[in-house]
Design a protein around this motif. Structure first.
Motif, short mmCIF file in Angstrom:
data_model
loop_
_atom_site.label_atom_id
_atom_site.label_comp_id
_atom_site.label_asym_id
_atom_site.label_seq_id
_atom_site.Cartn_x
_atom_site.Cartn_y
_atom_site.Cartn_z
N TYR A 161 0.84 -1.19 0.00
CA TYR A 161 0.00 0.00 0.00
C TYR A 161 0.88 1.24 0.00
CZ TYR A 161 -3.39 -3.46 1.66
OH TYR A 161 -4.20 -4.57 1.80
N PHE A 162 0.45 2.28 -0.73
CA PHE A 162 1.23 3.50 -0.85
C PHE A 162 0.37 4.73 -0.62
CE2 PHE A 162 3.46 0.29 -3.24
CZ PHE A 162 4.77 0.48 -2.84
N ALA A 163 1.03 5.81 -0.20
CA ALA A 163 0.41 7.12 0.02
C ALA A 163 -0.72 7.02 1.03
CB ALA A 163 -0.01 7.73 -1.31
N SER A 164 -1.89 7.56 0.70
CA SER A 164 -3.00 7.59 1.66
C SER A 164 -3.49 6.18 2.02
CB SER A 164 -4.17 8.42 1.11
OG SER A 164 -4.64 7.87 -0.10
N VAL A 165 -3.36 5.23 1.12
CA VAL A 165 -3.76 3.86 1.41
C VAL A 165 -2.83 3.27 2.49
CG1 VAL A 165 -4.22 1.57 0.46
CG2 VAL A 165 -4.65 3.60 -0.93
N ARG A 166 -1.56 3.58 2.38
CA ARG A 166 -0.58 3.12 3.38
C ARG A 166 -0.87 3.75 4.74
NH1 ARG A 166 5.11 1.54 2.42
NH2 ARG A 166 6.13 1.49 4.44
N GLU A 167 -1.24 5.02 4.74
CA GLU A 167 -1.57 5.70 5.99
C GLU A 167 -2.76 5.02 6.69
OE1 GLU A 167 -2.16 9.86 5.16
OE2 GLU A 167 -0.16 10.02 4.28
N ALA A 168 -3.71 4.54 5.90
CA ALA A 168 -4.90 3.90 6.47
C ALA A 168 -4.68 2.45 6.85
CB ALA A 168 -6.06 4.00 5.47
N LEU A 169 -3.88 1.71 6.05
CA LEU A 169 -3.78 0.25 6.21
C LEU A 169 -2.41 -0.27 6.59
CD1 LEU A 169 -5.91 -0.81 3.10
CD2 LEU A 169 -6.67 -0.49 5.47
N GLY A 170 -1.41 0.58 6.60
CA GLY A 170 -0.05 0.12 6.86
C GLY A 170 0.67 -0.18 5.57
N PRO A 171 1.91 -0.69 5.66
CA PRO A 171 2.72 -0.89 4.45
C PRO A 171 2.26 -2.03 3.55
CG PRO A 171 3.89 -1.67 6.38
CD PRO A 171 2.64 -0.99 6.87
N GLY A 172 1.57 -3.01 4.08
CA GLY A 172 1.11 -4.12 3.25
C GLY A 172 0.78 -5.35 4.07
N GLU A 173 0.48 -6.42 3.37
CA GLU A 173 0.12 -7.67 4.02
C GLU A 173 0.18 -8.80 3.00
OE1 GLU A 173 -4.27 -7.98 4.86
OE2 GLU A 173 -4.27 -5.95 4.02
N THR A 174 0.17 -10.01 3.49
CA THR A 174 0.09 -11.19 2.64
C THR A 174 -1.32 -11.75 2.76
OG1 THR A 174 2.42 -11.69 2.99
CG2 THR A 174 1.04 -13.49 2.21
N VAL A 175 -1.93 -12.09 1.62
CA VAL A 175 -3.28 -12.64 1.65
C VAL A 175 -3.33 -13.93 0.85
CG1 VAL A 175 -4.43 -10.42 2.00
CG2 VAL A 175 -4.09 -11.26 -0.30
N GLU A 176 -4.30 -14.74 1.16
CA GLU A 176 -4.58 -16.02 0.50
C GLU A 176 -5.75 -15.80 -0.46
OE1 GLU A 176 -3.60 -19.77 0.06
OE2 GLU A 176 -2.43 -18.85 1.64
N LEU A 177 -5.61 -16.22 -1.71
CA LEU A 177 -6.66 -16.06 -2.72
C LEU A 177 -6.92 -17.39 -3.42
CD1 LEU A 177 -5.43 -12.83 -4.53
CD2 LEU A 177 -7.25 -12.99 -2.82
N ALA A 178 -8.11 -17.51 -3.95
CA ALA A 178 -8.44 -18.67 -4.78
C ALA A 178 -7.82 -18.50 -6.17
CB ALA A 178 -9.96 -18.79 -4.91
N ALA A 179 -7.45 -19.60 -6.78
CA ALA A 179 -6.94 -19.56 -8.15
C ALA A 179 -7.99 -18.93 -9.06
CB ALA A 179 -6.60 -20.97 -8.62
N GLY A 180 -7.56 -18.18 -10.04
CA GLY A 180 -8.47 -17.55 -10.97
C GLY A 180 -9.02 -16.21 -10.52
#
Length: 84
Positions: free
Chosen positions: A7-26
């Motif tokens: 996440y960057f700029a205002s999104v980073r301010e709201a959510l932090g620098p990032g995260e790892t997530v699990e997604l379904a294929a496709g």
């Protein structure tokens, strides 16, 4: 599959620098964004469909509706103008 979010700029301010997530294929980038919005709270505010955001996949700008996510991808969210 696991992907890394950044996440960057205002999104980073709201959510932090990032995260790892699990997604379904496709999963498309638009579907990933919808899943994050569905968390509610800060994610819904920062990533909501009413907000102008750009997305990059592996450091390349992409169309979120057409782009499929792959295992190990790095996905960035940021406002259209980030200053610097």
């Amino acid at each position: 599959m696991k992907v890394q979010l950044r996440y960057f700029a205002s999104v980073r301010e709201a959510l932090g620098p990032g995260e790892t997530v699990e997604l379904a294929a496709g999963t498309r980038l638009s579907g990933l964004r919808d899943q994050l919005i569905a968390r509610g709270g800060r994610h819904a505010e920062a990533l909501g469909r009413g907000r102008a955001l750009r997305m990059a996949l592996d450091q390349a700008m992409v169309d979120d509706e057409a782009t499929l996510v792959h295992e190990g991808a790095e996905i960035a969210f940021f406002p259209p103008v980030t200053g610097g």
